[in-house]
Enzyme design. Structure first.
Site, PDB file in Angstrom:
ATOM      1  N   TYR A  41       0.835  -1.205   0.000  1.00  0.00           N
ATOM      2  CA  TYR A  41       0.000   0.000   0.000  1.00  0.00           C
ATOM      3  C   TYR A  41       0.867   1.252   0.000  1.00  0.00           C
ATOM      4  O   TYR A  41       0.635   2.186  -0.783  1.00  0.00           O
ATOM      5  CB  TYR A  41      -0.913  -0.002   1.230  1.00  0.00           C
ATOM      6  N   HIS A  92       1.481   4.135  -3.003  1.00  0.00           N
ATOM      7  CA  HIS A  92       1.204   5.559  -2.741  1.00  0.00           C
ATOM      8  C   HIS A  92       2.440   6.428  -2.907  1.00  0.00           C
ATOM      9  O   HIS A  92       2.321   7.597  -3.281  1.00  0.00           O
ATOM     10  CB  HIS A  92       0.555   5.730  -1.370  1.00  0.00           C
ATOM     11  N   TYR A 119      -3.453  16.015   2.002  1.00  0.00           N
ATOM     12  CA  TYR A 119      -4.043  14.671   2.147  1.00  0.00           C
ATOM     13  C   TYR A 119      -3.004  13.758   2.788  1.00  0.00           C
ATOM     14  O   TYR A 119      -1.896  13.588   2.252  1.00  0.00           O
ATOM     15  CB  TYR A 119      -4.409  14.168   0.748  1.00  0.00           C
ATOM     16  N   TRP A 156      -7.638   3.684 -10.538  1.00  0.00           N
ATOM     17  CA  TRP A 156      -6.892   3.558  -9.266  1.00  0.00           C
ATOM     18  C   TRP A 156      -7.586   2.566  -8.328  1.00  0.00           C
ATOM     19  O   TRP A 156      -6.944   1.722  -7.707  1.00  0.00           O
ATOM     20  CB  TRP A 156      -6.742   4.935  -8.608  1.00  0.00           C
ATOM     21  N   TRP A 157      -8.903   2.682  -8.210  1.00  0.00           N
ATOM     22  CA  TRP A 157      -9.648   1.759  -7.352  1.00  0.00           C
ATOM     23  C   TRP A 157      -9.444   0.309  -7.801  1.00  0.00           C
ATOM     24  O   TRP A 157      -9.264  -0.575  -6.976  1.00  0.00           O
ATOM     25  CB  TRP A 157     -11.146   2.086  -7.388  1.00  0.00           C
TER      26      TRP A 157
END
Lengths: 104, 104
Positions: A18, A22, A41, A76-77
């Site tokens: 993950y 990112h 963010y 992306w999802w």
């Protein structure tokens, strides 16, 4: 400016992957976030529970929600679906948290 | 600027009281936070788990840590101890979370 907090959940053993994905976030996704009013963010990982805590500052709820329905975001999802808990449309299972304190 | 994320835990049924006390946060505590380099401090509550998720931007870890050992902060901890999980010195049980993503 609206501050949003939310939680998502990683699958077991997926924290490194993950974070890697990112760190290499697609420039088009960064643009999408900014174009839909998202700033500052940050995502945190709780190793005890595999919960991800998200913090983001947005301009407008409607504008931000529109970002979810862009081609780049759906891509992306789909890319992230093997890594974290998702809904049938591959959106992350995400629960909004209540803001109970803020100090500038 | 350093971004910190951490979790704490409320006792059952204490969310309303926690929020009320933070809405009425003592001016001396606001000053203490600012004087120790804390800014843009937000706390979220997860009703499913009673976890509190804290987000804060600080100037310096050492300077921020010194704030914990002020008289006003110890007084705040004593005041909040009936509301949330604490250590023997009444400091909140707080677990740092790993920052896995940031986008300005």
């Amino acid at each position: 400016m609206i501050i949003k907090g939310f939680k998502m959940k990683l699958y077991e053993g997926m924290a490194e992957e993950y974070e890697k994905r990112h760190n290499e976030l697609w420039p088009e996704m960064k643009d999408m976030i900014h174009e839909h009013g998202g700033r500052n963010y940050t995502i945190f990982w709780d190793k005890e529970t595999n919960i991800l805590f998200g913090y983001i500052e947005i301009e407008d709820e409607e504008k931000w929600a529109e970002g979810a329905d862009t081609a780049i975001n759906r891509k992306w999802w789909d890319f992230m679906a093997p890594v974290m808990e998702t809904n049938p449309d591959n959106s992350p299972v995400s629960v909004d948290l209540k803001n109970v304190f803020h100090l500038d």
